[in-house]
Design an enzyme around this catalytic site. Structure first.
Site, mmCIF file in Angstrom:
data_model
loop_
_atom_site.group_PDB
_atom_site.id
_atom_site.type_symbol
_atom_site.label_atom_id
_atom_site.label_comp_id
_atom_site.label_asym_id
_atom_site.label_seq_id
_atom_site.Cartn_x
_atom_site.Cartn_y
_atom_site.Cartn_z
ATOM 1 N N SER A 91 78.835 34.894 37.939
ATOM 2 C CA SER A 91 79.344 35.322 39.257
ATOM 3 C C SER A 91 78.231 35.001 40.243
ATOM 4 O O SER A 91 77.293 35.781 40.415
ATOM 5 C CB SER A 91 79.654 36.819 39.264
ATOM 6 O OG SER A 91 80.627 37.126 38.305
ATOM 7 N N LYS A 166 85.429 35.525 43.618
ATOM 8 C CA LYS A 166 84.902 36.519 42.677
ATOM 9 C C LYS A 166 84.142 37.625 43.421
ATOM 10 O O LYS A 166 84.274 38.818 43.106
ATOM 11 C CB LYS A 166 83.981 35.822 41.669
ATOM 12 C CG LYS A 166 83.291 36.749 40.696
ATOM 13 C CD LYS A 166 84.257 37.412 39.735
ATOM 14 C CE LYS A 166 83.536 38.448 38.874
ATOM 15 N NZ LYS A 166 84.448 39.209 38.034
ATOM 16 N N LYS A 235 74.795 43.108 42.831
ATOM 17 C CA LYS A 235 74.569 41.694 43.187
ATOM 18 C C LYS A 235 75.838 41.103 43.799
ATOM 19 O O LYS A 235 75.798 40.437 44.832
ATOM 20 C CB LYS A 235 74.163 40.959 41.901
ATOM 21 C CG LYS A 235 74.046 39.457 41.955
ATOM 22 C CD LYS A 235 75.203 38.716 41.301
ATOM 23 C CE LYS A 235 75.492 39.128 39.886
ATOM 24 N NZ LYS A 235 76.599 38.399 39.263
HETATM 25 P P1 NDP Z 1 74.276 39.854 30.252
HETATM 26 O O1 NDP Z 1 73.101 40.510 30.906
HETATM 27 O O2 NDP Z 1 74.942 40.545 29.120
HETATM 28 O O3 NDP Z 1 73.849 38.396 29.729
HETATM 29 C C1 NDP Z 1 73.024 37.570 30.499
HETATM 30 C C2 NDP Z 1 72.782 36.264 29.763
HETATM 31 O O4 NDP Z 1 71.913 35.468 30.569
HETATM 32 C C3 NDP Z 1 72.061 36.435 28.419
HETATM 33 O O5 NDP Z 1 72.498 35.426 27.547
HETATM 34 C C4 NDP Z 1 70.596 36.232 28.819
HETATM 35 O O6 NDP Z 1 69.795 35.764 27.750
HETATM 36 C C5 NDP Z 1 70.752 35.132 29.832
HETATM 37 N N1 NDP Z 1 69.598 35.045 30.728
HETATM 38 C C6 NDP Z 1 69.115 36.007 31.549
HETATM 39 N N2 NDP Z 1 68.072 35.542 32.244
HETATM 40 C C7 NDP Z 1 67.884 34.253 31.862
HETATM 41 C C8 NDP Z 1 66.969 33.237 32.222
HETATM 42 N N3 NDP Z 1 66.020 33.454 33.143
HETATM 43 N N4 NDP Z 1 67.060 32.035 31.616
HETATM 44 C C9 NDP Z 1 68.008 31.788 30.674
HETATM 45 N N5 NDP Z 1 68.919 32.727 30.292
HETATM 46 C C10 NDP Z 1 68.858 33.934 30.886
HETATM 47 O O7 NDP Z 1 75.299 39.544 31.432
HETATM 48 P P2 NDP Z 1 76.901 39.430 31.379
HETATM 49 O O8 NDP Z 1 77.299 38.537 30.265
HETATM 50 O O9 NDP Z 1 77.473 40.790 31.511
HETATM 51 O O10 NDP Z 1 77.150 38.702 32.783
HETATM 52 C C11 NDP Z 1 76.925 37.310 32.970
HETATM 53 C C12 NDP Z 1 77.582 36.912 34.291
HETATM 54 O O11 NDP Z 1 78.980 37.185 34.210
HETATM 55 C C13 NDP Z 1 77.053 37.710 35.498
HETATM 56 O O12 NDP Z 1 76.998 36.877 36.621
HETATM 57 C C14 NDP Z 1 78.109 38.809 35.674
HETATM 58 O O13 NDP Z 1 78.148 39.284 37.010
HETATM 59 C C15 NDP Z 1 79.374 38.071 35.254
HETATM 60 N N6 NDP Z 1 80.476 38.901 34.756
HETATM 61 C C16 NDP Z 1 80.263 39.929 33.879
HETATM 62 C C17 NDP Z 1 81.325 40.681 33.418
HETATM 63 C C18 NDP Z 1 81.154 41.808 32.440
HETATM 64 O O14 NDP Z 1 82.122 42.564 32.235
HETATM 65 N N7 NDP Z 1 80.010 41.968 31.809
HETATM 66 C C19 NDP Z 1 82.712 40.409 33.860
HETATM 67 C C20 NDP Z 1 82.830 39.254 34.720
HETATM 68 C C21 NDP Z 1 81.750 38.559 35.165
HETATM 69 P P3 NDP Z 1 68.997 36.770 26.762
HETATM 70 O O15 NDP Z 1 69.965 37.131 25.680
HETATM 71 O O16 NDP Z 1 67.858 35.964 26.285
HETATM 72 O O17 NDP Z 1 68.585 37.968 27.591
#
Ligand code: NDP
Length: 290
Positions: A91, A166, A235
């Protein structure tokens, strides 16, 4: 024809979204910063845990990271295969999508902003709503891969349009969350049975996704399960407010809601679900919504 797909970012959403890909494609690469998660995904779903350099050699490359900043930082470190389509399910920020789309054109890579809605359960069931901005030809090319986890898939406009939709959607969620917290603390202050009140409202014009699912399944049962972190909602409301400001519009409800959600996020304990925003109202009113 799509020969290979990759998924970068196996978080709460990405892990589940990527799980659908092997049912449709023979070559599915996964990469995650904490690489153990990628290896676990490979074991669980038959994907291939690979280095980032290899993941970006796929025909369709998905990413789902916390914010556009992480996506920009990551893209800056790799050489993506010419002719690939990068489908960013983060997002994110519309301006960032426009910038990346321009930047990647030089390497003949298309960039689509393709955020999703439907929470972790939608990701697990492959029933997400996907709102996509970018060029129509890139959309058509990536569509068969997006269909692996998407149910309602819409091309909503040029680069940045998907992220904009979104952000506004999540702002509407936040407005509902705040107003439901205010309304239900008021009802409890007047001695009303909240469960009976909820049944009435869910059969009336004031119902919303918050009254139908968030309040009964996360708040009134006091579970607040972490599936969508409160800082991520803060955010998104920030992105929506920036869109209002960029367009030089007045949107007092959006401005106020962004402030409230940011304050709730600042006050919340680490790893709080978005539904925990109601706890700010509970601490103000000394009323617990149960
Ligand atoms: P999470 O925090 O669960 O996952 C984040 C992911 O990003 C992990 O794989 C993490 O890796 C990776 N990551 C974080 N920082 C870095 C970096 N600097 N470099 C590389 N990889 C990185 O988030 P969500 O899955 O919940 O959300 C992801 C996106 O989807 C967001 O933008 C959120 O707003 C959106 N979203 C979320 C929903 C939800 O219900 N959760 C629904 C709809 C949209 P690592 O495992 O190493 O930490």
């Amino acid at each position: 024809m799509i020969q290979s797909v990759a998924f970068i970012g196996l978080g709460a959403m990405g892990y589940r979204m990527a799980a659908h890909l092997p049912q449709h494609f023979d070559t599915v690469y996964v990469w995650n910063r904490n690489f153990e998660k990628a290896k676990q995904h490979a074991t669980e779903y038959g994907t291939q845990a690979v280095e980032l350099e290899q993941a970006v050699q796929a025909d369709i490359i998905f990413s789902c990271l916390p914010t556009s900043q992480e996506v920009e930082d990551l893209i800056a470190t790799v050489q993506i295969k010419s002719g690939a389509v990068w489908v960013d399910c983060t997002s994110g920020v519309p301006e960032s999508a426009k910038k990346l789309s321009q930047q990647l054109k030089a390497s003949e890579v298309d960039f689509l902003d393709a955020p999703v809605s439907g929470q972790t359960i939608g990701a697990e069931n492959g029933t997400l709503t996907v709102m996509i901005g970018g060029e129509a030809a890139a959309f058509e090319k990536a569509l068969p891969a997006i269909q692996a986890f998407g149910k309602l898939i819409k091309h909503v406009g040029d680069s940045g349009a998907g992220f904009a939709v979104k952000a506004v959607n999540n702002m509407l969620l936040a407005v509902n969350l705040c107003s439901v917290a205010e309304g239900f603390t008021t009802l409890k202050a007047h001695g009303v049975n909240l469960h009976e009140a909820l049944d009435c409202i869910n059969a009336s014009s004031g119902k919303s996704g918050v009254t139908e699912t968030v309040l009964p399944q996360r708040v009134l049962n006091r579970e607040f399960p972490l599936t969508f972190a409160l800082p991520l909602l803060a955010k998104d409301t920030g992105i929506a407010l920036d869109l209002v400001r960029d367009a030089k519009l007045s949107a007092p409800v959006i401005a106020l809601t962004q402030s409230l959600i940011q304050a709730a996020s600042n006050l919340a304990e680490k790893d709080s679900d978005f539904s925990s925003a109601v706890k700010m109202y509970e601490s103000w009113s000394k009323i617990t919504l149960e």
